[in-house]
Design a protein around this motif. Sequence first.
Motif, PDB file in Angstrom:
ATOM      1  N   ARG A   8       2.235  -6.887   4.352  1.00  7.52           N
ATOM      2  CA  ARG A   8       3.244  -5.918   4.774  1.00  7.52           C
ATOM      3  C   ARG A   8       3.099  -5.617   6.259  1.00  7.52           C
ATOM      4  O   ARG A   8       1.995  -5.546   6.780  1.00  7.52           O
ATOM      5  CB  ARG A   8       3.097  -4.613   3.984  1.00  7.52           C
ATOM      6  CG  ARG A   8       3.354  -4.782   2.484  1.00  7.52           C
ATOM      7  CD  ARG A   8       3.151  -3.473   1.751  1.00  7.52           C
ATOM      8  NE  ARG A   8       3.384  -3.624   0.319  1.00  7.52           N
ATOM      9  CZ  ARG A   8       3.198  -2.651  -0.572  1.00  7.52           C
ATOM     10  NH1 ARG A   8       2.772  -1.473  -0.162  1.00  7.52           N
ATOM     11  NH2 ARG A   8       3.436  -2.871  -1.849  1.00  7.52           N
ATOM     12  N   GLN A   9       4.220  -5.455   6.897  1.00  6.87           N
ATOM     13  CA  GLN A   9       4.189  -5.072   8.304  1.00  6.87           C
ATOM     14  C   GLN A   9       3.672  -3.643   8.419  1.00  6.87           C
ATOM     15  O   GLN A   9       3.886  -2.812   7.533  1.00  6.87           O
ATOM     16  CB  GLN A   9       5.590  -5.152   8.910  1.00  6.87           C
ATOM     17  CG  GLN A   9       6.094  -6.570   9.096  1.00  6.87           C
ATOM     18  CD  GLN A   9       7.420  -6.595   9.837  1.00  6.87           C
ATOM     19  OE1 GLN A   9       8.187  -5.653   9.763  1.00  6.87           O
ATOM     20  NE2 GLN A   9       7.667  -7.674  10.542  1.00  6.87           N
ATOM     21  N   GLN A  10       2.988  -3.360   9.536  1.00  7.06           N
ATOM     22  CA  GLN A  10       2.485  -2.021   9.760  1.00  7.06           C
ATOM     23  C   GLN A  10       3.660  -1.062   9.921  1.00  7.06           C
ATOM     24  O   GLN A  10       4.619  -1.339  10.632  1.00  7.06           O
ATOM     25  CB  GLN A  10       1.616  -1.986  11.026  1.00  7.06           C
ATOM     26  CG  GLN A  10       0.912  -0.655  11.229  1.00  7.06           C
ATOM     27  CD  GLN A  10       0.076  -0.667  12.498  1.00  7.06           C
ATOM     28  OE1 GLN A  10       0.376  -1.372  13.442  1.00  7.06           O
ATOM     29  NE2 GLN A  10      -0.968   0.133  12.528  1.00  7.06           N
ATOM     30  N   LYS A  11       3.596   0.063   9.217  1.00  4.58           N
ATOM     31  CA  LYS A  11       4.666   1.041   9.299  1.00  4.58           C
ATOM     32  C   LYS A  11       4.782   1.572  10.729  1.00  4.58           C
ATOM     33  O   LYS A  11       3.781   1.691  11.440  1.00  4.58           O
ATOM     34  CB  LYS A  11       4.404   2.202   8.339  1.00  4.58           C
ATOM     35  CG  LYS A  11       4.481   1.799   6.884  1.00  4.58           C
ATOM     36  CD  LYS A  11       4.517   2.976   5.924  1.00  4.58           C
ATOM     37  CE  LYS A  11       3.688   4.152   6.300  1.00  4.58           C
ATOM     38  NZ  LYS A  11       3.627   5.182   5.261  1.00  4.58           N
ATOM     39  N   ILE A  12       6.007   1.935  11.094  1.00  3.35           N
ATOM     40  CA  ILE A  12       6.233   2.449  12.446  1.00  3.35           C
ATOM     41  C   ILE A  12       5.435   3.718  12.682  1.00  3.35           C
ATOM     42  O   ILE A  12       4.861   3.921  13.754  1.00  3.35           O
ATOM     43  CB  ILE A  12       7.743   2.692  12.683  1.00  3.35           C
ATOM     44  CG1 ILE A  12       8.503   1.373  12.611  1.00  3.35           C
ATOM     45  CG2 ILE A  12       7.979   3.356  14.032  1.00  3.35           C
ATOM     46  CD1 ILE A  12      10.006   1.512  12.702  1.00  3.35           C
ATOM     47  N   SER A  13       5.347   4.583  11.664  1.00  7.25           N
ATOM     48  CA  SER A  13       4.591   5.837  11.830  1.00  7.25           C
ATOM     49  C   SER A  13       3.112   5.552  12.076  1.00  7.25           C
ATOM     50  O   SER A  13       2.436   6.299  12.791  1.00  7.25           O
ATOM     51  CB  SER A  13       4.761   6.746  10.610  1.00  7.25           C
ATOM     52  OG  SER A  13       4.247   6.125   9.444  1.00  7.25           O
ATOM     53  N   ASP A  14       2.596   4.448  11.487  1.00  4.58           N
ATOM     54  CA  ASP A  14       1.203   4.060  11.731  1.00  4.58           C
ATOM     55  C   ASP A  14       1.007   3.664  13.190  1.00  4.58           C
ATOM     56  O   ASP A  14      -0.015   3.983  13.800  1.00  4.58           O
ATOM     57  CB  ASP A  14       0.795   2.883  10.835  1.00  4.58           C
ATOM     58  CG  ASP A  14       0.669   3.270   9.373  1.00  4.58           C
ATOM     59  OD1 ASP A  14       0.586   4.488   9.096  1.00  4.58           O
ATOM     60  OD2 ASP A  14       0.665   2.374   8.517  1.00  4.58           O
TER      61      ASP A  14
END
Length: 235
Positions: A8-14
């Motif tokens: 999974r791509q890293q979440k933007i909030s992360d």
Amino acid sequence: MALLKPVRQQKISDQVFEQLKELIFRGKLKPGDQLMPERDMADSMNVSRTTIRNAINRLVTMRLVEHKQGKGTFVSTPDPKKGNPFAAAMNTQNASIYDLLEVRMGLECNAAALAAERADLSDIQSIEQSISEMEKKIAGGHLGSRADISFHMAIAYATQNPLHIQVMKTFYDYLSHGIMESLQFLYEDPENINEILNQHKNILKAIVAHNPKDAYKAMHYHIEYVKMFFKEKKK
């Protein structure tokens, strides 16, 4: 063969969280500094306000920032009267500041040597800035503990070793507690604080000269000085 899970791509909030945390670790955002309003930060980073809020809430959970009603969000300033959760953790593990200093000896002497080999201009400027900040705080009658922490973290980044940087990030809260505790005791004699400042300058001098051996020795002397202080206090 074990089942593989989808990547999974890293979440933007992360990503926002990591960027803000990095600024705090590097000392670019200092205790007491106010964060930009959510709307301005969202516009600046080209993300939603919900994303910014989620990232900031994680920083609040880590006690790196705090909300002040009607004022905004600020980088946390530790309050010695409230205690430190990592002091409690150390007590649970029956560990002392002296034990912490022994761990720092291994980590940070090697870091200083690597920094002397690899530090670029930006790294050196960060180290210089932390020393300058500590001088200002001491001149104003304060301990300069946060600037001291920034100094050691700046050296960690100057190693340009991602694993060492990650270890020091994980170690950050223990490092913070240890340095604040050390300076509070050392400040009983103001000359000790000036000596610590001079030791920092000697470490910087060796890093600027790209002399790993001298940088290692200067950091070793610095941590040994604090170790001996606590050893004497036990007597």
